[in-house]
Design an enzyme around this catalytic site. Sequence first.
Site, PDB file in Angstrom:
ATOM      1  N   SER A 143      28.818  41.653  28.638  1.00  0.00           N
ATOM      2  CA  SER A 143      27.459  41.910  29.141  1.00  0.00           C
ATOM      3  C   SER A 143      26.533  42.038  27.941  1.00  0.00           C
ATOM      4  O   SER A 143      26.986  42.441  26.853  1.00  0.00           O
ATOM      5  CB  SER A 143      27.446  43.228  29.926  1.00  0.00           C
ATOM      6  OG  SER A 143      26.114  43.680  30.099  1.00  0.00           O
ATOM      7  N   TYR A 156      29.635  52.138  29.881  1.00  0.00           N
ATOM      8  CA  TYR A 156      29.668  50.706  30.232  1.00  0.00           C
ATOM      9  C   TYR A 156      29.456  49.848  28.985  1.00  0.00           C
ATOM     10  O   TYR A 156      30.205  48.903  28.721  1.00  0.00           O
ATOM     11  CB  TYR A 156      28.598  50.437  31.284  1.00  0.00           C
ATOM     12  CG  TYR A 156      28.527  48.992  31.745  1.00  0.00           C
ATOM     13  CD1 TYR A 156      29.514  48.450  32.560  1.00  0.00           C
ATOM     14  CD2 TYR A 156      27.458  48.169  31.374  1.00  0.00           C
ATOM     15  CE1 TYR A 156      29.442  47.129  32.995  1.00  0.00           C
ATOM     16  CE2 TYR A 156      27.375  46.851  31.814  1.00  0.00           C
ATOM     17  CZ  TYR A 156      28.370  46.344  32.619  1.00  0.00           C
ATOM     18  OH  TYR A 156      28.296  45.026  33.054  1.00  0.00           O
ATOM     19  N   ALA A 158      29.919  50.627  25.870  1.00  0.00           N
ATOM     20  CA  ALA A 158      31.066  50.731  24.960  1.00  0.00           C
ATOM     21  C   ALA A 158      32.176  49.797  25.426  1.00  0.00           C
ATOM     22  O   ALA A 158      32.816  49.109  24.614  1.00  0.00           O
ATOM     23  CB  ALA A 158      31.561  52.178  24.913  1.00  0.00           C
ATOM     24  N   SER A 159      32.385  49.735  26.746  1.00  0.00           N
ATOM     25  CA  SER A 159      33.460  48.864  27.259  1.00  0.00           C
ATOM     26  C   SER A 159      33.118  47.396  27.004  1.00  0.00           C
ATOM     27  O   SER A 159      33.990  46.600  26.661  1.00  0.00           O
ATOM     28  CB  SER A 159      33.693  49.111  28.754  1.00  0.00           C
ATOM     29  OG  SER A 159      32.713  48.481  29.558  1.00  0.00           O
ATOM     30  N   LYS A 160      31.853  47.030  27.143  1.00  0.00           N
ATOM     31  CA  LYS A 160      31.489  45.622  26.979  1.00  0.00           C
ATOM     32  C   LYS A 160      31.497  45.210  25.504  1.00  0.00           C
ATOM     33  O   LYS A 160      31.810  44.073  25.162  1.00  0.00           O
ATOM     34  CB  LYS A 160      30.131  45.349  27.633  1.00  0.00           C
ATOM     35  CG  LYS A 160      30.175  45.477  29.164  1.00  0.00           C
ATOM     36  CD  LYS A 160      31.242  44.564  29.769  1.00  0.00           C
ATOM     37  CE  LYS A 160      31.215  44.508  31.276  1.00  0.00           C
ATOM     38  NZ  LYS A 160      32.230  43.591  31.830  1.00  0.00           N
ATOM     39  N   THR A 191      24.000  40.191  42.059  1.00  0.00           N
ATOM     40  CA  THR A 191      25.336  40.454  42.634  1.00  0.00           C
ATOM     41  C   THR A 191      25.340  41.893  43.165  1.00  0.00           C
ATOM     42  O   THR A 191      24.438  42.683  42.862  1.00  0.00           O
ATOM     43  CB  THR A 191      26.453  40.348  41.573  1.00  0.00           C
ATOM     44  OG1 THR A 191      26.281  41.415  40.644  1.00  0.00           O
ATOM     45  CG2 THR A 191      26.461  39.025  40.850  1.00  0.00           C
TER      46      THR A 191
HETATM   47  N1  LIG Z   1      25.846  41.435  37.896  1.00  0.00           N
HETATM   48  C1  LIG Z   1      25.304  41.625  36.722  1.00  0.00           C
HETATM   49  O1  LIG Z   1      24.090  41.770  36.591  1.00  0.00           O
HETATM   50  C2  LIG Z   1      26.171  41.620  35.495  1.00  0.00           C
HETATM   51  C3  LIG Z   1      25.547  41.579  34.237  1.00  0.00           C
HETATM   52  C4  LIG Z   1      26.323  41.570  33.097  1.00  0.00           C
HETATM   53  C5  LIG Z   1      27.697  41.594  33.198  1.00  0.00           C
HETATM   54  N2  LIG Z   1      28.288  41.641  34.417  1.00  0.00           N
HETATM   55  C6  LIG Z   1      29.743  41.696  34.460  1.00  0.00           C
HETATM   56  O2  LIG Z   1      30.232  40.613  35.233  1.00  0.00           O
HETATM   57  C7  LIG Z   1      31.465  40.986  35.862  1.00  0.00           C
HETATM   58  C8  LIG Z   1      31.358  40.707  37.352  1.00  0.00           C
HETATM   59  O3  LIG Z   1      30.297  41.470  37.868  1.00  0.00           O
HETATM   60  P1  LIG Z   1      29.710  41.247  39.325  1.00  0.00           P
HETATM   61  O4  LIG Z   1      28.285  41.512  39.231  1.00  0.00           O
HETATM   62  O5  LIG Z   1      30.209  39.972  39.876  1.00  0.00           O
HETATM   63  O6  LIG Z   1      30.405  42.500  40.065  1.00  0.00           O
HETATM   64  P2  LIG Z   1      30.874  42.730  41.581  1.00  0.00           P
HETATM   65  O7  LIG Z   1      30.172  41.789  42.499  1.00  0.00           O
HETATM   66  O8  LIG Z   1      30.808  44.177  41.814  1.00  0.00           O
HETATM   67  O9  LIG Z   1      32.396  42.287  41.497  1.00  0.00           O
HETATM   68  C9  LIG Z   1      33.321  43.025  40.762  1.00  0.00           C
HETATM   69  C10 LIG Z   1      34.687  42.424  40.991  1.00  0.00           C
HETATM   70  O10 LIG Z   1      35.643  43.200  40.263  1.00  0.00           O
HETATM   71  C11 LIG Z   1      36.756  43.440  41.091  1.00  0.00           C
HETATM   72  N3  LIG Z   1      37.423  44.684  40.700  1.00  0.00           N
HETATM   73  C12 LIG Z   1      36.825  45.860  40.360  1.00  0.00           C
HETATM   74  N4  LIG Z   1      37.764  46.784  40.101  1.00  0.00           N
HETATM   75  C13 LIG Z   1      38.970  46.183  40.284  1.00  0.00           C
HETATM   76  C14 LIG Z   1      40.313  46.634  40.176  1.00  0.00           C
HETATM   77  N5  LIG Z   1      40.631  47.886  39.812  1.00  0.00           N
HETATM   78  N6  LIG Z   1      41.324  45.748  40.437  1.00  0.00           N
HETATM   79  C15 LIG Z   1      41.031  44.478  40.815  1.00  0.00           C
HETATM   80  N7  LIG Z   1      39.774  43.992  40.909  1.00  0.00           N
HETATM   81  C16 LIG Z   1      38.760  44.837  40.656  1.00  0.00           C
HETATM   82  C17 LIG Z   1      36.159  43.555  42.513  1.00  0.00           C
HETATM   83  O11 LIG Z   1      37.129  43.219  43.484  1.00  0.00           O
HETATM   84  P3  LIG Z   1      37.742  44.220  44.588  1.00  0.00           P
HETATM   85  O12 LIG Z   1      36.730  45.286  44.862  1.00  0.00           O
HETATM   86  O13 LIG Z   1      38.047  43.307  45.739  1.00  0.00           O
HETATM   87  O14 LIG Z   1      38.978  44.714  43.932  1.00  0.00           O
HETATM   88  C18 LIG Z   1      35.105  42.449  42.455  1.00  0.00           C
HETATM   89  O15 LIG Z   1      35.684  41.207  42.801  1.00  0.00           O
HETATM   90  C19 LIG Z   1      31.678  42.459  35.509  1.00  0.00           C
HETATM   91  O16 LIG Z   1      32.540  42.546  34.412  1.00  0.00           O
HETATM   92  C20 LIG Z   1      30.294  42.928  35.131  1.00  0.00           C
HETATM   93  O17 LIG Z   1      30.343  44.017  34.261  1.00  0.00           O
HETATM   94  C21 LIG Z   1      27.558  41.654  35.572  1.00  0.00           C
END
Ligand SMILES: NC(=O)c1ccc[n+]([C@@H]2O[C@H](COP(=O)([O-])OP(=O)(O)OC[C@H]3O[C@@H](n4cnc5c(N)ncnc54)[C@H](OP(=O)(O)O)[C@@H]3O)[C@@H](O)[C@H]2O)c1
Length: 252
Positions: A143, A156, A158-160, A191
Site C-alpha cells: 500500500s 497498518y 508498518a505491515s505494508k 473496495t
Molecule cells: N482498497 C484499498 O483502498 C487498498 C489500498 C491499498 C492497499 N490495499 C491492500 O489490498 C489488499 C486487498 O484489499 P481489498 O481492498 O481488496 O480488501 P477486502 O475487499 O477487504 O478483501 C480482503 C481479502 O482478504 C481476505 N482475508 C482477510 N483475512 C484473511 C484471513 N485471515 N485468511 C484468509 N483470507 C483473509 C478476505 O477474505 P475472507 O474474508 O473471505 O477470508 C478478502 O478476500 C489488502 O492487502 C489491502 O491492504 C487496499
Amino acid sequence: MNQFSLKDRIILITGASSGIGRSCSVECSRSGAHLILIARNEEELQKTVSMLTPGTRTETIIADITNAENLEELIADKVSILGKISGFIHCAGIEKTLPLKKHTAQIYTDIFAVNVISGFEIAKILSLKKYKNETSSFVFISSVAGVVGEIGKAAYSASKGAVVSGARSLAMELSRSGIRVNSVSPAMVHTPILEKMFENIGEDAAGEILKKHPLGIGQPEDVANACIFLLSEASKWITGSNLVVDGGYSAH
Ligand SMILES: NC(=O)c1ccc[n+]([C@@H]2O[C@H](COP(=O)([O-])OP(=O)(O)OC[C@H]3O[C@@H](n4cnc5c(N)ncnc54)[C@H](OP(=O)(O)O)[C@@H]3O)[C@@H](O)[C@H]2O)c1
C-alpha cells in the site's frame, strides 16, 4: 506472442473473495490463467468463481491463512489437480485506522499475521521445486501507506512497509530459483476495506483523502492489471521492485 498473456499459467491468489483479490482473479482468468483461490468466506469465493472466464480451471481453498497448519497439504492437493504454480498474488489483507492511543500489541500482531507473515509463508511453500514451474513470479499487495505517512495507520503502515522490504529480500534470495518477487502499492481503491475505513474516519477526513488523488479513487482492476504485468513475461527483467499504482497520490 502476447508478452502480457498468462495463457495456461497456474496462479494462486489469496484474498480472492473480495475487492482487489476478486478483480485479480477475474483479470487473470481473462488473460488465460487457471487459478487456485484462497479465502475464508466460501459464498463470496464462489461468487468470484462465477465471474471467471468460461474454461478457467479453478480450485478453491477455504482457509484462514493465519491459522492453517495444513496449508502446504491443501496447496499440494490443488497442484496435483491443476499442475505446478507459476504465479502468486498475495491480496489478503486487513486494515485498521485508529489513533495511536488505541493501538495495542494485539492489533499489530493480527495485522502482521495476515498482511505479512502468511504471505511470506505461502511464498516459502510455492518456492519449493515440487510445487513450482521452472519460472515463477510472486506479487505482494502492499500500500502507499507503506511509504507515505497517514494518521491512525501505525500498525497498518508498518505491515505494508514490511511487505515491500521483505519482498525485496525474497527477490534476492529466490532469483536463483527462477522466481521474481515484486510488490504493488495502491492508494485508495473502491473496495469493502475502503468503505469500512471511511466509516471509521468520518466524512471530513475522507474528503481530505479524496482530494489527494489527482486521478481520483482507483478501481480494483487498475491494481489487477499491474499484477498481470508483473506475473507475465512482459516484466521478465523486473524483480525486487515496488510498483506504485496510486492515481498520483504519492507524487505530492
Ligand atoms: N482498497 C484499498 O483502498 C487498498 C489500498 C491499498 C492497499 N490495499 C491492500 O489490498 C489488499 C486487498 O484489499 P481489498 O481492498 O481488496 O480488501 P477486502 O475487499 O477487504 O478483501 C480482503 C481479502 O482478504 C481476505 N482475508 C482477510 N483475512 C484473511 C484471513 N485471515 N485468511 C484468509 N483470507 C483473509 C478476505 O477474505 P475472507 O474474508 O473471505 O477470508 C478478502 O478476500 C489488502 O492487502 C489491502 O491492504 C487496499
